[in-house]
Design an enzyme around this catalytic site. Structure first.
Site, PDB file in Angstrom:
ATOM      1  CD  GLU A 146      -1.713  -2.406   1.503  1.00  0.00           C
ATOM      2  OE1 GLU A 146      -2.568  -3.304   1.413  1.00  0.00           O
ATOM      3  OE2 GLU A 146      -0.552  -2.619   1.912  1.00  0.00           O
ATOM      4  CG  ASP A 154      -6.170  -1.306   4.002  1.00  0.00           C
ATOM      5  OD1 ASP A 154      -5.428  -2.015   3.296  1.00  0.00           O
ATOM      6  OD2 ASP A 154      -7.342  -1.023   3.677  1.00  0.00           O
TER       7      ASP A 154
END
Length: 364
Positions: A146, A154
């Site tokens: 990410e 996440d």
């Protein structure tokens, strides 16, 4: 393939959930997209878990991916990109439902088995690595990529990474480096390495287990197919990784890498310089807060607050543009340097959000 078989394949839903023997099988079924997960699929998984939990004939859950490329390449980030561009609310809706589902998987009362064969990234990690029994293979390539998208690990990734030995989780979370199967076991993202050519036999054994099967019995079944591998190549790098990533600021981590003249340190520094400076600063703070947190739910609440701010950011759109839309692999981050990320820029990612806070129905 016959025309009839081809038509049947085309008409299959993106998520297939059905009982096979004593197992509630959930199959992610978008093989051309490496089973990237959509909002509709998350909702269908919730529905399937509701049904399987209530069905006394279901003794365990088995999560698997269609095709031979992997379990899941992550969430449908192209859809998130399009919504973010026009100020839409897909991020708010999708991440809320996804994160609540992640907590549900971690608390699920029946044994939850995930076959993490092939590619497992982002949201795919959230669907698998919170389960009670996580099976990887020699084909597994697992990553939380990410920060290369102006985001942060996440779907409970900050919780998982903060539980890895030493600073291994910090290293994986900030560099987006890939874990192989034994790496994933060492980093506490998986429990057992099973050869991919034995997954079919293990699957047959699992669906043959009786309703009411205990988690310990499932572990015994999986261990019977396991290679016993507990550590991959990254374990051998533990000592320098702990030195470089023990710091609580990205500037200090960069400085530690710069002081080290080794080829590994310099290649790691080069990797970090390609990531979103703001994304790395936010990710590191989330990882440090996660280390002091007592539950996955606390981390998910924090991730959701930060995710809503990410969704509004230029870096998120720019990261997806460079990686997925234009594929030029040349994002223009804002700001472009770690030194330019100010506390004022970071503060909104950690602000309470009032009525929009996550609420969990399932206790851990």
């Amino acid at each position: 393939m016959t025309a009839q078989a081809a038509a049947a394949t085309v008409s299959e839903p993106d998520l297939i959930a059905r009982r096979e023997g004593g197992a509630g099988v959930i199959r992610l079924n978008r093989p051309k997209a490496i089973n990237a997960v959509t909002l509709r699929m998350f909702r269908d998984i919730v529905k399937a878990l509701d049904e399987f939990e209530a069905d006394p004939a279901v003794g365990l859950i088995l999560l698997e991916g269609a095709g031979d490329r992997g379990l899941c390449a992550g969430g449908d980030i192209r859809a998130l990109y399009e919504s973010s561009k026009v100020g839409g609310d897909l991020g708010k809706i999708l991440w809320r439902e996804e994160y609540i589902l992640n907590a549900r998987i971690a608390a699920f009362p029946k044994p939850y088995v995930a076959f993490m064969d092939g590619i497992v990234m982002g949201g795919g990690v959230g669907l698998s690595a919170h389960g009670a029994h996580r099976v990887v293979t020699e084909r597994t390539t697992l990553a939380m990529p990410e920060v290369g998208l102006g985001f942060f690990p996440d779907a409970g990734g900050t919780f998982l990474l903060s539980r890895s030995p030493g600073e291994i989780g910090t290293y994986f979370g900030l560099t987006s480096q890939i874990m192989n199967g034994p790496d994933a076991v060492y980093a506490h993202f998986a429990d057992a390495v099973v050869p991919s050519n034995r997954l079919g036999a293990l699957r047959d054994m699992l669906i043959g287990l009786r309703a009411g099967v205990k988690s310990g019995d499932v572990k015994v079944a999986i261990d019977g197919f396991s290679t016993g591998e507990r550590a991959g190549p990254v374990a051998a790098m533990q000592s320098p990784i702990d030195r470089w990533f023990a710091h609580d600021t990205m500037q200090a981590i960069f400085a530690a890498l710069q002081r080290d003249g080794s080829e590994l340190a310099q290649s790691t520094l080069k990797t970090l310089r390609g990531k979103s400076p703001r994304g790395m600063v936010v990710a590191l703070k989330l990882l440090r807060l996660a280390r002091a947190s007592s539950s996955l739910q606390q981390c998910l609440v924090r991730e959701y607050r930060a995710a809503l701010e990410v969704f509004r950011s230029d870096d998120f759109r720019e990261g997806i543009r460079a990686a997925v839309i234009d594929k030029d692999r040349n994002p223009s981050w804002s700001p472009p340097r770690i030194e330019d990320v100010t506390p004022e820029m970071v503060m909104p990612y950690f602000a309470e959000i009032g009525a929009d806070e996550l609420v969990f129905e399932y206790a851990q």
